[in-house]
Design a protein around this motif. Structure first.
Motif, PDB file in Angstrom:
ATOM      1  N   ARG A  66     -52.951  13.117 -50.055  1.00 33.36           N
ATOM      2  CA  ARG A  66     -53.241  13.794 -51.314  1.00 33.36           C
ATOM      3  C   ARG A  66     -51.621  14.677 -50.589  1.00 33.36           C
ATOM      4  N   ASP A  67     -52.126  14.453 -49.103  1.00 34.42           N
ATOM      5  CA  ASP A  67     -51.123  15.818 -47.917  1.00 34.42           C
ATOM      6  C   ASP A  67     -49.730  15.232 -48.497  1.00 34.42           C
ATOM      7  N   THR A  68     -49.155  14.585 -48.179  1.00 28.11           N
ATOM      8  CA  THR A  68     -48.002  13.783 -48.051  1.00 28.11           C
ATOM      9  C   THR A  68     -47.350  13.327 -49.848  1.00 28.11           C
ATOM     10  N   CYS A  69     -48.220  13.131 -50.810  1.00 31.72           N
ATOM     11  CA  CYS A  69     -47.580  13.599 -52.240  1.00 31.72           C
ATOM     12  C   CYS A  69     -47.202  14.668 -52.058  1.00 31.72           C
ATOM     13  N   ALA A  70     -47.852  16.124 -52.005  1.00 31.86           N
ATOM     14  CA  ALA A  70     -47.392  17.230 -52.056  1.00 31.86           C
ATOM     15  C   ALA A  70     -46.272  17.514 -51.354  1.00 31.86           C
ATOM     16  N   GLU A  71     -45.628  17.157 -50.456  1.00 31.91           N
ATOM     17  CA  GLU A  71     -44.784  17.184 -49.811  1.00 31.91           C
ATOM     18  C   GLU A  71     -43.354  16.098 -50.117  1.00 31.91           C
ATOM     19  N   ALA A  72     -43.996  14.733 -50.458  1.00 35.40           N
ATOM     20  CA  ALA A  72     -42.659  14.410 -51.291  1.00 35.40           C
ATOM     21  C   ALA A  72     -42.637  14.929 -52.241  1.00 35.40           C
ATOM     22  N   GLN A  73     -43.429  15.158 -53.271  1.00 31.56           N
ATOM     23  CA  GLN A  73     -43.155  16.066 -54.466  1.00 31.56           C
ATOM     24  C   GLN A  73     -42.204  17.770 -54.014  1.00 31.56           C
ATOM     25  N   LYS A  74     -42.674  18.247 -53.305  1.00 33.19           N
ATOM     26  CA  LYS A  74     -41.908  19.138 -53.087  1.00 33.19           C
ATOM     27  C   LYS A  74     -40.465  19.325 -52.498  1.00 33.19           C
ATOM     28  N   PHE A  75     -40.224  17.971 -51.581  1.00 37.29           N
ATOM     29  CA  PHE A  75     -38.816  17.638 -51.404  1.00 37.29           C
ATOM     30  C   PHE A  75     -37.822  17.046 -52.122  1.00 37.29           C
ATOM     31  N   PHE A  76     -38.807  16.443 -53.136  1.00 34.81           N
ATOM     32  CA  PHE A  76     -37.734  15.630 -54.601  1.00 34.81           C
ATOM     33  C   PHE A  76     -37.995  16.827 -55.251  1.00 34.81           C
ATOM     34  N   ILE A  95     -33.429  13.848 -59.031  1.00 29.99           N
ATOM     35  CA  ILE A  95     -33.699  12.058 -58.304  1.00 29.99           C
ATOM     36  C   ILE A  95     -33.724  11.547 -59.954  1.00 29.99           C
ATOM     37  N   GLY A  96     -34.828  12.179 -60.632  1.00 37.19           N
ATOM     38  CA  GLY A  96     -34.806  11.235 -61.792  1.00 37.19           C
ATOM     39  C   GLY A  96     -36.799  10.353 -61.240  1.00 37.19           C
ATOM     40  N   GLU A  97     -35.751   9.470 -62.164  1.00 39.24           N
ATOM     41  CA  GLU A  97     -37.602   8.683 -61.869  1.00 39.24           C
ATOM     42  C   GLU A  97     -36.730   7.180 -61.081  1.00 39.24           C
ATOM     43  N   SER A  98     -35.673   7.378 -59.928  1.00 41.36           N
ATOM     44  CA  SER A  98     -34.915   6.183 -60.300  1.00 41.36           C
ATOM     45  C   SER A  98     -35.831   6.223 -57.987  1.00 41.36           C
ATOM     46  N   GLN A  99     -36.872   5.032 -57.574  1.00 42.39           N
ATOM     47  CA  GLN A  99     -37.242   5.168 -56.388  1.00 42.39           C
ATOM     48  C   GLN A  99     -36.067   4.925 -55.441  1.00 42.39           C
ATOM     49  N   GLU A 100     -34.944   4.175 -55.705  1.00 39.36           N
ATOM     50  CA  GLU A 100     -33.482   3.585 -54.121  1.00 39.36           C
ATOM     51  C   GLU A 100     -33.108   5.230 -54.807  1.00 39.36           C
ATOM     52  N   LYS A 101     -33.190   6.575 -55.158  1.00 43.39           N
ATOM     53  CA  LYS A 101     -32.629   7.406 -54.253  1.00 43.39           C
ATOM     54  C   LYS A 101     -33.251   8.599 -54.010  1.00 43.39           C
ATOM     55  N   ALA A 102     -34.624   8.032 -54.007  1.00 43.55           N
ATOM     56  CA  ALA A 102     -35.771   8.797 -53.544  1.00 43.55           C
ATOM     57  C   ALA A 102     -35.766   8.266 -52.453  1.00 43.55           C
ATOM     58  N   CYS A 103     -35.696   7.104 -52.025  1.00 43.09           N
ATOM     59  CA  CYS A 103     -35.821   6.417 -50.557  1.00 43.09           C
ATOM     60  C   CYS A 103     -34.844   6.793 -49.928  1.00 43.09           C
ATOM     61  N   LYS A 104     -32.775   7.699 -50.643  1.00 44.15           N
ATOM     62  CA  LYS A 104     -32.484   7.524 -49.740  1.00 44.15           C
ATOM     63  C   LYS A 104     -32.001   8.566 -49.328  1.00 44.15           C
ATOM     64  N   ARG A 105     -32.780   9.723 -49.958  1.00 42.06           N
ATOM     65  CA  ARG A 105     -32.917  10.962 -49.379  1.00 42.06           C
ATOM     66  C   ARG A 105     -33.889  11.551 -48.830  1.00 42.06           C
ATOM     67  N   ILE A 154     -43.689   6.599 -53.704  1.00 42.52           N
ATOM     68  CA  ILE A 154     -43.332   6.828 -54.083  1.00 42.52           C
ATOM     69  C   ILE A 154     -42.790   6.561 -55.796  1.00 42.52           C
ATOM     70  N   ASN A 155     -43.368   6.145 -56.525  1.00 44.59           N
ATOM     71  CA  ASN A 155     -43.887   5.805 -57.877  1.00 44.59           C
ATOM     72  C   ASN A 155     -44.635   6.842 -58.585  1.00 44.59           C
ATOM     73  N   TYR A 156     -46.038   7.242 -57.440  1.00 44.54           N
ATOM     74  CA  TYR A 156     -47.055   8.358 -58.142  1.00 44.54           C
ATOM     75  C   TYR A 156     -45.888   9.955 -57.817  1.00 44.54           C
ATOM     76  N   CYS A 157     -45.268   9.726 -56.632  1.00 45.53           N
ATOM     77  CA  CYS A 157     -44.324  10.789 -56.775  1.00 45.53           C
ATOM     78  C   CYS A 157     -43.775  11.235 -57.616  1.00 45.53           C
ATOM     79  N   LEU A 158     -43.147   9.925 -57.926  1.00 44.42           N
ATOM     80  CA  LEU A 158     -42.304  10.765 -59.066  1.00 44.42           C
ATOM     81  C   LEU A 158     -41.982  10.718 -60.600  1.00 44.42           C
ATOM     82  N   HIS A 159     -43.984  10.791 -60.769  1.00 41.76           N
ATOM     83  CA  HIS A 159     -44.798  10.963 -62.112  1.00 41.76           C
ATOM     84  C   HIS A 159     -46.044  11.537 -61.994  1.00 41.76           C
ATOM     85  N   PRO A 160     -45.571  13.140 -61.196  1.00 38.80           N
ATOM     86  CA  PRO A 160     -46.832  13.638 -61.648  1.00 38.80           C
ATOM     87  C   PRO A 160     -47.197  14.266 -62.535  1.00 38.80           C
TER      88      PRO A 160
END
Length: 710
Positions: free
Chosen positions: A579-589, A594-604, A423-429
């Motif tokens: 990589r595919d999972t990261c791409a889908e997560a970044q597309k979803f975020f 969401i910003g840099e909040s891992q809590e918000k990302a997980c709730k989403r 999650i942290n990696y996907c929030l800081h591309p």
């Protein structure tokens, strides 16, 4: 005014002198800091050691070339100095470079693959020895330093031969050969059958008896009260015994049930997990020494003799050089010569000190069959019963110098875990242009490691959890089939024992890398979306299963992404799936504030309705498992909170055990020179507890004893 001509003259004057001094400095640096590789896993430190290791050989080889060049020029000038030292000093300095090519005891190989290059070093020994010998003989008949030069030449040949021999002994082929026993053809079957045949003339009456193998150790009779806390000396002794028994692990050897039972019985009766890990740490330290240092050469009487001889030659060369008149020699060259002599002696003394305070000398002094007065005196002088793991970190050693030496020698492994979070990696591309640019130079992984990888201390609770789970598995592995079943489990064993069979499909129904990524994301989803009123949960032993689950989850993802060679036999297309999972997560975020909040990302993510299986939507185009992990997290959240984290933590332990047991032995050994990995300790501990596929000889294989009568 400084001109190009003056700069060239200065460079020509000092290039040889500078290279020789740099070569000596690199030797000192390596003998002091090379042992840190066992303890430090950061690239900043290991990078400097790697650079010094490469430059040490290059500087010495380049120095021999400069001496040849300088010798020719000085000789052509009629023995005038010019910008070079005198020909006699050129011949005297050359053997020191041969000594430097021998390298310090603390590092013969930087990586495991360096041991396979022993033939190249043998060729270098011959070629550099010939070059140094040529310079020596060309200095006659006016070579006034011929005696110290000859002594240093012999010392240099000994030192370089030690290194070459150490590399040879640690090479894979030679190491496997050293483990081979004498061929056992067994009884003469054809002759015995002839004797048993009643049609044979003079047939014999026979009676056949089966002599069973020695009875197994009864693990059910293990009594913890009968065991005692091991002293630090006993830990070293035990570790060496099991190292000597199980060193065949790195050569894919097989072990009998006797070896398995003896080891299993010992480790099961130890009082604490700390004792268990101490033994395994010291054992891995022995593995490190035989693969990366000169320990294999120096551990026998023959090697010690040559080392003492080499040191004596250095001292004798220094004395003879001191006693020879040197009025016509420039003072700067005399100072350099003394620096080289004293440096060679100092390096040997430092090597002696490290050896005397190593675990090898402890084993040698305590396992000797001839406990004479000298051995007892040495054991007392070296204080072999000293405390190696002080209970109070503030305890200061009685002797500052030897205390510092022990701090270096005592290093086992980094006792830390590198973590990597999805999650942290996907929030800081990184920007696409930056990623493309760094990708051209192959720096993406390096940048990811610098930015996203965090290092944390190895917690005691996690150590206890790992040992408790392995101990339970070992106690159930009473036969070879059960041991193999446990060995192949990757979470399903725990789920069945905890009566959570509905979750097994997230283990057995998918590939290992797929389940690892799914359980990692699901762990984060559960971790960052606690239920109302949830606190840090622990059981009666105050073990925080929630934090341990999070730590193991991030650690195994780090291995998958940054140390993929360790999981190469089980991860399959893990990198593509990640990589595919990261791409889908970044597309979803994207665009969801969401910003840099891992809590918000997980709730989403958890807020997405999963009415249909994700595989039915994505088809075969993408390997992403983002919303598969979402479904898994929702299934886990149906459990009671404490039970959920208990199960997640035990699943992660089992996933780690599966990864450890399926990692190739040479990959485990390669990590010993990079600070070590928890995965390697778990691998060796599993072998000692009898969990693995290296035990192929079962109890039922008895031998027949045929009694022949007239």
């Amino acid at each position: 005014m400084v001109t190009i001509a003056s700069l060239m003259l200065l460079l020509t004057t000092w290039d040889l002198r500078g290279v020789i001094l740099v070569s000596l400095a690199l030797q000192i640096f390596l003998i002091l800091f090379a042992p840190l590789r066992k303890r430090v896993s950061t690239a900043k430190i290991t990078g400097f050691i790697w650079l010094a290791y490469l430059l040490a050989d290059s500087a010495a080889t380049y120095g021999v070339g400069l001496i040849s060049k300088g010798f020719i020029i000085s000789k052509s000038q009629g023995d005038t100095y010019g910008p070079f030292a005198s020909p006699t000093l050129l011949a005297f300095w050359a053997p020191f470079l041969l000594v430097h090519l021998g390298g310090p005891d603390a590092i013969t190989a930087f990586a495991l693959e360096d041991n396979e290059l022993w033939k190249r070093h043998l060729l270098d020994l011959v070629s550099q020895g010939v070059a140094v010998g040529y310079a020596f003989f060309q200095a006659f008949p006016d070579h006034k330093f011929w005696l110290p030069t000859l002594l240093m030449f012999v010392a240099g040949v000994i030192k370089y031969s030690e290194r070459t021999h150490a590399l040879y002994l640690a090479s894979s082929d030679k190491f496997k050969d050293s483990l081979m026993t004498e061929p056992d053809p067994g009884p003469d079957y054809a002759k015995l059958m002839d004797e048993l045949d009643p049609e044979t003339e003079g047939g014999l009456q026979t009676k056949r008896e089966w002599i069973p193998e020695a009875s197994r150790i009864d693990k059910t009779g293990i009594n913890k009260e009968d065991s005692h806390e091991l002293s630090d000396l006993e830990i070293v002794q035990v570790a060496y015994n099991y190292f000597d028994t199980f060193k065949g692990l790195i050569a894919d050897s097989l072990f009998s049930f006797r070896e398995r039972d003896r080891s299993q019985h010992f480790f099961l009766k130890l009082k604490s997990s700390r004792e268990v890990f101490k033994v395994v740490e010291v054992e891995l330290n022995f593995f490190y020494d035989i693969l990366y240092t000169k320990a294999m050469v120096l551990r026998n009487t023959f090697g010690c003799f040559w080392r003492i001889l080499s040191f004596g030659l250095n001292c004798a060369a220094a004395w003879f050089f001191y006693s020879i008149e040197k009025k016509e020699i420039e003072k700067v060259d005399i100072r350099i010569s003394y620096t080289l002599l004293l440096g060679a002696i100092a390096l040997d003394l430092m090597a002696f000190a490290v050896v005397l305070y190593s675990d090898w000398i402890v084993v040698a002094l305590t396992t000797s069959h001839h406990r004479n007065r000298f051995i007892r005196i040495m054991a007392n002088l070296l204080n072999i019963k000293r405390e190696r793991w002080p209970k109070n970190p503030e305890n200061k050693p009685r002797c500052f110098i030897f205390g510092k030496i022990m701090q270096i020698v005592r290093f086992r492994w980094s006792e830390s875990l590198s973590t990597y979070n999805f999650i942290n990696y996907c929030l800081h591309p990184r920007a696409k242009w930056l990623k493309a640019t760094t990708g051209i130079f192959g720096l993406n992984n390096l940048l990811d490691e610098m930015v996203h990888v965090k290092t944390v201390d190895f917690p005691h609770d996690l150590r206890d959890l790992i040992f408790e789970e392995l101990k339970k598995k070992s106690e159930k592995a009473n036969d070879l089939e059960t041991a193999k079943e446990i060995f192949s489990a990757r979470g399903d064993w725990i789920l069945r024992s905890e009566k959570c069979s509905d979750l097994i499909r997230w283990i057995n129904g998918v590939e290992f890398d797929e389940s690892l990524i799914m359980w990692h994301i699901a762990t984060d989803l559960c971790y960052y979306t606690p239920r109302l009123g949830e606190t840090n949960l622990g059981n009666e032993d105050n073990k925080n299963y929630k934090e341990m689950s999070k730590l193991l989850s991030d650690y195994l993802l780090y291995l998958l992404t940054m140390q993929s060679t360790m999981l190469s036999t089980v991860v399959g297309i893990g990198q593509i799936r990640f990589r595919d999972t990261c791409a889908e997560a970044q597309k979803f975020f994207h665009g969801k504030e969401i910003g840099e909040s891992q809590e918000k990302a997980c709730k989403r993510i958890l807020g997405v309705k999963t009415l249909v299986e994700p595989s039915a939507v994505r088809g075969y185009r993408s390997k992403s498992v983002l919303f598969d992990a979402c479904i898994l997290a929702k299934e886990l959240k149906k459990l009671e909170e404490q039970k959920m984290w208990l199960i997640i933590s035990k699943v992660w332990v089992e996933l780690m055990c599966y990864a450890a047991s399926h990692c190739r032995a040479n990959n485990h050994m390669a990590q010993l020179s990079k600070g070590g990995q928890l995965l390697t300790l778990v691998w060796l501990l599993m072998a000692h507890l009898g969990i693995g596929d290296r035990f192929q000889i079962s109890e039922g294989h008895a031998r027949a004893n045929v009694i022949v009568r007239k």
